[in-house]
Design an enzyme around this catalytic site. Structure first.
Site, PDB file in Angstrom:
ATOM      1  N   ASP A   1     -11.075  11.033  -5.336  1.00 42.63           N
ATOM      2  CA  ASP A   1     -12.320  11.802  -5.432  1.00 42.63           C
ATOM      3  C   ASP A   1     -12.176  12.899  -6.477  1.00 42.63           C
ATOM      4  O   ASP A   1     -13.087  13.712  -6.631  1.00 42.63           O
ATOM      5  CB  ASP A   1     -12.683  12.412  -4.061  1.00 42.63           C
ATOM      6  CG  ASP A   1     -11.612  13.365  -3.573  1.00 42.63           C
ATOM      7  OD1 ASP A   1     -10.418  13.023  -3.677  1.00 42.63           O
ATOM      8  OD2 ASP A   1     -11.965  14.466  -3.104  1.00 42.63           O
TER       9      ASP A   1
ATOM     10  N   LYS B   1      -4.213  22.291  -7.910  1.00 40.67           N
ATOM     11  CA  LYS B   1      -3.837  23.421  -8.782  1.00 40.67           C
ATOM     12  C   LYS B   1      -3.055  22.916  -9.993  1.00 40.67           C
ATOM     13  O   LYS B   1      -2.099  22.153  -9.829  1.00 40.67           O
ATOM     14  CB  LYS B   1      -2.969  24.423  -8.011  1.00 40.67           C
ATOM     15  CG  LYS B   1      -3.747  25.187  -6.966  1.00 40.67           C
ATOM     16  CD  LYS B   1      -2.880  26.217  -6.287  1.00 40.67           C
ATOM     17  CE  LYS B   1      -3.716  26.885  -5.201  1.00 40.67           C
ATOM     18  NZ  LYS B   1      -2.929  27.414  -4.117  1.00 40.67           N
TER      19      LYS B   1
ATOM     20  N   GLU C   1       9.633   7.777  -0.110  1.00 40.01           N
ATOM     21  CA  GLU C   1       8.869   8.307  -1.238  1.00 40.01           C
ATOM     22  C   GLU C   1       8.696   7.145  -2.219  1.00 40.01           C
ATOM     23  O   GLU C   1       9.684   6.556  -2.674  1.00 40.01           O
ATOM     24  CB  GLU C   1       9.642   9.481  -1.867  1.00 40.01           C
ATOM     25  CG  GLU C   1       8.816  10.356  -2.788  1.00 40.01           C
ATOM     26  CD  GLU C   1       8.499   9.684  -4.108  1.00 40.01           C
ATOM     27  OE1 GLU C   1       7.298   9.533  -4.428  1.00 40.01           O
ATOM     28  OE2 GLU C   1       9.434   9.286  -4.805  1.00 40.01           O
TER      29      GLU C   1
ATOM     30  N   GLU D   1       0.856  -1.197   0.000  1.00 42.33           N
ATOM     31  CA  GLU D   1       0.000   0.000   0.000  1.00 42.33           C
ATOM     32  C   GLU D   1       0.889   1.242   0.000  1.00 42.33           C
ATOM     33  O   GLU D   1       1.760   1.399   0.858  1.00 42.33           O
ATOM     34  CB  GLU D   1      -0.945   0.066   1.203  1.00 42.33           C
ATOM     35  CG  GLU D   1      -1.891   1.267   1.017  1.00 42.33           C
ATOM     36  CD  GLU D   1      -2.819   1.562   2.180  1.00 42.33           C
ATOM     37  OE1 GLU D   1      -2.705   0.940   3.246  1.00 42.33           O
ATOM     38  OE2 GLU D   1      -3.650   2.477   2.006  1.00 42.33           O
TER      39      GLU D   1
ATOM     40  N   ASP E   1      -2.370  12.167  -3.067  1.00 40.54           N
ATOM     41  CA  ASP E   1      -2.594  13.623  -3.014  1.00 40.54           C
ATOM     42  C   ASP E   1      -2.909  14.149  -4.422  1.00 40.54           C
ATOM     43  O   ASP E   1      -2.136  13.941  -5.350  1.00 40.54           O
ATOM     44  CB  ASP E   1      -1.354  14.317  -2.445  1.00 40.54           C
ATOM     45  CG  ASP E   1      -1.145  13.948  -0.985  1.00 40.54           C
ATOM     46  OD1 ASP E   1      -2.149  13.736  -0.281  1.00 40.54           O
ATOM     47  OD2 ASP E   1       0.015  13.853  -0.551  1.00 40.54           O
TER      48      ASP E   1
HETATM   49  C1  SAM Z   1      -4.748  11.951   0.888  1.00 46.01           C
HETATM   50  S1  SAM Z   1      -3.814  10.916   1.939  1.00 46.01           S
HETATM   51  C2  SAM Z   1      -4.700   9.354   1.858  1.00 46.01           C
HETATM   52  C3  SAM Z   1      -4.396   8.465   3.038  1.00 46.01           C
HETATM   53  C4  SAM Z   1      -5.003   7.055   2.969  1.00 46.01           C
HETATM   54  N1  SAM Z   1      -4.522   6.330   1.810  1.00 46.01           N
HETATM   55  C5  SAM Z   1      -6.515   7.090   2.960  1.00 46.01           C
HETATM   56  O1  SAM Z   1      -7.117   6.831   1.899  1.00 46.01           O
HETATM   57  O2  SAM Z   1      -7.109   7.350   4.020  1.00 46.01           O
HETATM   58  C6  SAM Z   1      -2.391  10.587   0.916  1.00 46.01           C
HETATM   59  C7  SAM Z   1      -1.288   9.871   1.674  1.00 46.01           C
HETATM   60  O3  SAM Z   1      -0.241   9.541   0.768  1.00 46.01           O
HETATM   61  C8  SAM Z   1       1.015   9.902   1.327  1.00 46.01           C
HETATM   62  N2  SAM Z   1       1.916  10.165   0.201  1.00 46.01           N
HETATM   63  C9  SAM Z   1       1.804  11.174  -0.684  1.00 46.01           C
HETATM   64  N3  SAM Z   1       2.753  11.095  -1.636  1.00 46.01           N
HETATM   65  C10 SAM Z   1       3.483   9.980  -1.340  1.00 46.01           C
HETATM   66  C11 SAM Z   1       4.615   9.368  -1.950  1.00 46.01           C
HETATM   67  N4  SAM Z   1       5.154   9.884  -3.051  1.00 46.01           N
HETATM   68  N5  SAM Z   1       5.117   8.250  -1.388  1.00 46.01           N
HETATM   69  C12 SAM Z   1       4.555   7.728  -0.261  1.00 46.01           C
HETATM   70  N6  SAM Z   1       3.491   8.270   0.364  1.00 46.01           N
HETATM   71  C13 SAM Z   1       2.955   9.379  -0.175  1.00 46.01           C
HETATM   72  C14 SAM Z   1       0.691  11.126   2.170  1.00 46.01           C
HETATM   73  O4  SAM Z   1       1.642  11.364   3.172  1.00 46.01           O
HETATM   74  C15 SAM Z   1      -0.676  10.738   2.772  1.00 46.01           C
HETATM   75  O5  SAM Z   1      -0.549   9.971   3.941  1.00 46.01           O
END
Ligand code: SAM
Length: 217
Positions: free
Chosen positions: A145, A113, A86, A34, A109
């Site tokens: 979404d 923008k 990352e 995940e 994420d």
């Molecule tokens: C909008 S949150 C969604 C969290 C969870 N998956 C949920 O659906 O409840 C996006 C998550 O992805 C992580 N994230 C964003 N870019 C990432 C990356 N390049 N590598 C690993 N994690 C990342 C963020 O820190 C955050 O915890």
């Protein structure tokens, strides 16, 4: 207790060479990854539901790590490992070809923008990595979404030879696929009445096992 102790030891696993996953998990069970596990609720629920698989959570921020570790400890799981990294840099270094069974990317994420869209995780180069590390018949499960991010996901995956869109070409689902567990963000968005776009792509290896395993969502 034991599981959390093991996880804390594994936390600094920023190893930029291949990893011996059988040694890390203590078995050769299929690996499900995940990306961006947030508070870890989905990862832990999945690991509880499927003790015959190993689960690796990759998360860039440490915020959720502690909460996820507590959940793993409470559930007494030994088939979950967490990595702070990352994902697009980590995945190609941590896994060789066909080492991963399934990948889940829930609500990456969206960077709404337009000038920030280049920061989005799902892009052709990352999709190529996913294709390489997935075994034949393996799937990538995504949810967002954001309609325009969903479109971008479609374009990136459909541009990669060998990925089959299980919802049908250029389509996504607006209801959760059967057996899907909801994430924290998903529950919030559903409470707010938002539409969620679900996408599932399967790696198809022509002439290989991948084709035999295709089933509709
Ligand atoms: C909008 S949150 C969604 C969290 C969870 N998956 C949920 O659906 O409840 C996006 C998550 O992805 C992580 N994230 C964003 N870019 C990432 C990356 N390049 N590598 C690993 N994690 C990342 C963020 O820190 C955050 O915890």
């Amino acid at each position: 207790m034991e599981s959390a102790a093991a996880l804390i030891q594994l936390d600094p696993l920023i190893v930029w060479t291949r990893v011996n996953w059988a040694q890390i998990f203590g078995n050769r069970n299929p690996i499900r990854v995940e990306v961006g596990f947030g508070n870890g609720s989905f990862l832990v629920a999945m690991a509880q539901r499927d003790p015959a698989s190993n689960f690796l959570g990759i998360e860039i921020y440490s915020r959720g790590m502690r909460r996820a570790l507590r959940r793993i400890e409470r559930a007494g799981l030994n088939n979950v490992r967490l990595l702070r990294a990352e994902a697009s840099a980590a995945l190609p270094r941590l896994f060789g070809p066909e080492e991963v069974g399934e990948v889940y990317i829930n609500f990456p994420d969206p960077w709404p923008k337009k000038r920030h869209w280049k920061r989005r995780l799902i892009k052709p180069s990352f999709v190529e990595t996913l294709y390489r590390v997935l075994e034949g018949g393996g799937r990538v499960h995504l949810a967002t979404d954001h309609f325009d991010y969903a479109q971008e996901m479609l374009a990136s995956f459909e541009g990669q030879d060998g990925f089959l869109n299980l919802a049908g070409e250029k389509a996504f689902l607006t209801h959760p696929p059967e057996e899907r567990l909801p994430t924290k963000y998903e529950q919030e968005f559903l409470r707010e009445g938002k539409t969620i776009f679900y996408l599932v792509f399967q790696k198809v290896v022509l002439g290989g096992a991948g084709l035999a395993q295709i089933s509709k969502l």
